[in-house]
Design a protein around this motif. Sequence first.
Motif, short mmCIF file in Angstrom:
data_model
loop_
_atom_site.label_atom_id
_atom_site.label_comp_id
_atom_site.label_asym_id
_atom_site.label_seq_id
_atom_site.Cartn_x
_atom_site.Cartn_y
_atom_site.Cartn_z
N GLU A 35 0.82 -1.39 -0.08
CA GLU A 35 0.07 0.06 -0.18
C GLU A 35 1.07 1.34 -0.09
O GLU A 35 0.58 2.11 -0.82
CB GLU A 35 -1.01 -0.07 1.06
N ILE A 36 1.91 1.22 0.75
CA ILE A 36 2.84 2.46 0.69
C ILE A 36 3.52 2.77 -0.68
O ILE A 36 3.48 3.70 -1.19
CB ILE A 36 3.87 2.04 1.75
N LEU A 37 3.88 1.46 -1.25
CA LEU A 37 4.43 1.81 -2.62
C LEU A 37 3.25 2.24 -3.76
O LEU A 37 3.71 2.97 -4.47
CB LEU A 37 5.12 0.51 -3.11
N GLY A 38 2.10 1.63 -3.25
CA GLY A 38 1.03 2.20 -4.23
C GLY A 38 0.80 3.76 -4.16
O GLY A 38 0.74 4.42 -5.01
N THR A 39 0.97 4.04 -2.82
CA THR A 39 0.53 5.63 -2.60
C THR A 39 1.78 6.28 -3.19
O THR A 39 1.41 7.32 -3.79
CB THR A 39 0.73 5.64 -0.95
N ARG A 40 2.96 6.02 -3.17
CA ARG A 40 4.11 6.61 -3.73
C ARG A 40 4.02 6.74 -5.21
O ARG A 40 4.15 7.61 -5.62
CB ARG A 40 5.26 5.82 -3.16
N LEU A 41 3.79 5.53 -5.86
CA LEU A 41 3.71 5.35 -7.23
C LEU A 41 2.50 6.42 -7.70
O LEU A 41 2.80 6.69 -8.96
CB LEU A 41 3.49 4.11 -7.82
N GLY A 42 1.44 6.37 -6.97
CA GLY A 42 0.20 7.23 -7.41
C GLY A 42 0.24 8.74 -7.10
O GLY A 42 -0.36 9.51 -7.52
N SER A 43 1.49 9.22 -6.58
CA SER A 43 1.55 10.65 -6.04
C SER A 43 2.39 11.36 -7.10
O SER A 43 2.59 12.50 -6.66
CB SER A 43 2.34 10.56 -4.57
N GLY A 44 3.11 10.67 -8.10
CA GLY A 44 3.85 11.41 -8.95
C GLY A 44 5.16 11.65 -8.31
O GLY A 44 5.99 12.38 -9.05
N ALA A 45 5.58 10.85 -7.24
CA ALA A 45 7.09 10.86 -6.86
C ALA A 45 7.92 10.05 -7.70
O ALA A 45 7.52 9.38 -8.79
CB ALA A 45 6.98 10.36 -5.37
N ALA A 46 9.05 10.08 -7.55
CA ALA A 46 10.33 9.49 -8.25
C ALA A 46 9.78 7.99 -8.09
O ALA A 46 9.27 7.41 -7.08
CB ALA A 46 11.56 9.55 -7.78
N ALA A 47 10.23 7.11 -9.24
CA ALA A 47 9.81 5.65 -9.08
C ALA A 47 10.31 4.99 -7.75
O ALA A 47 11.29 5.31 -7.25
CB ALA A 47 10.37 5.20 -10.29
N ALA A 48 9.67 4.05 -7.26
CA ALA A 48 9.91 3.44 -6.15
C ALA A 48 10.76 2.14 -6.39
O ALA A 48 10.82 1.76 -7.40
CB ALA A 48 8.77 2.88 -5.52
N PRO A 49 11.65 1.79 -5.35
CA PRO A 49 12.45 0.57 -5.65
C PRO A 49 11.42 -0.68 -5.89
O PRO A 49 10.49 -0.43 -5.59
CB PRO A 49 13.15 0.56 -4.36
#
Length: 431
Positions: free
Chosen positions: A304-318
């Motif tokens: 869920e954290i990675l989904g939030t990060r990826l959906g927020s326009g931030a740099a690509a997650a590991p």
Amino acid sequence: MTAQRALVRQVGDRVRESQEALVEGLVQDIRAQIGALDQEAAARSLLEASITENVVAAINFLRQGIDPDQLEAPTAALAYARVLAQRDVPQSALIRAYRIGHQRFLDHTFALLDDLPAADRVPVCVELVRLSGQFIDLICEQVGRTYERERDRWVASRSGVRQQWVTDLLGGGPVDRAAAARALRYPLDAVHLACTLWPAARMTSFDLVAAVDDVRAHAVSALRARAALVVPTDEYEARLWLALPGPPNAPASPSSSASASASASAPGFLGAPEGSPLHAAFGRPGAGLGGFRTSARQAARIREILGTRLGSGAAAAPLWVHYDQAAPVALMAGDLPAVRDFVTSTLGALAAAGAREAVLRDTLRVFLDRHRSHAATARAMSLHRNSVQYRVHRATALLPHGERDLADDFNVRAALLAVHWLGDAVLATGP
């Protein structure tokens, strides 16, 4: 066209103008009132898509006078019904969502009739109730049939049987562990490492199956696992459990390690193979049925954290992330508005959503992780020591109380870690 029909179409035009607010309110209501539908980010996205397409279809039904025999449930609504069937969510929860949606739609629509003459208002209300009831009955019938067909297909399949056993095991209620172990062909008395897998880029469900199998083989080999259990969650997501070598009471992982470097030596810490097309979110290893459940729950939080990060326009997650890398964030990520308030109040101007601030935040985070060593930070970030000193100085100046905020830096470190994993979703939204 009769006068009443013209008035109904006029009301439909008004609803269309305010449909965004209607959809937003519906999503919030349904998630608040039906816990079974308040799932992780991917399922919530499908819920929102289903609600949006249903509202648009209902508005068109009012405006265009569509023949009920020609009415078809939206594609997103049918897809969401299939996903719920695959995830063992009761059909009653789905139908209740439609009933809530029907009531909210009528409430929203009736509020738009205040300027109609009194003589027109009652007939129009009666017609709206009749048409919306007809719409909701037809749509519920179609999504209900879709749910039942998918549920029958899913349970009849081998993966469906596995999912049913896994659902029972994760549910926390009484379960025949011996029967479950036999049906799953997986030792439940082992030390378990769980992970959730999903595509890093667009791929077919067939390709996903092959990619998940590659991860399973890689993990079994790298960790010398006793066994592996793969259970699809839906067409584009799967769970994987690995039974690690050694007795169930063997140490599973360090009790505290927030950094990847410390965790990398722990049993069960697995790096992504080169060119992996999948994201992977790992829990901590844990023993017995409790470990089976806890590791899966932790993996779901990281997903869920990675989904939030990826959906927020931030740099690509590991691609592959382990629970120990983001455990503090996993504990607070269930309430993003509260995390955003904490981040903005703790970091002040450093919480601005700009490229310069992002560079300064990363540098300060690494600097604090490296025990305030400029040399270690320079090595970690491939920078000159003077560049690190300059960035740390600039970042510190943006904190609400400057250097005083670093005297006891726990809150600053926690806020920086939250931004690192959750991205723009927890940054200041504007003045």
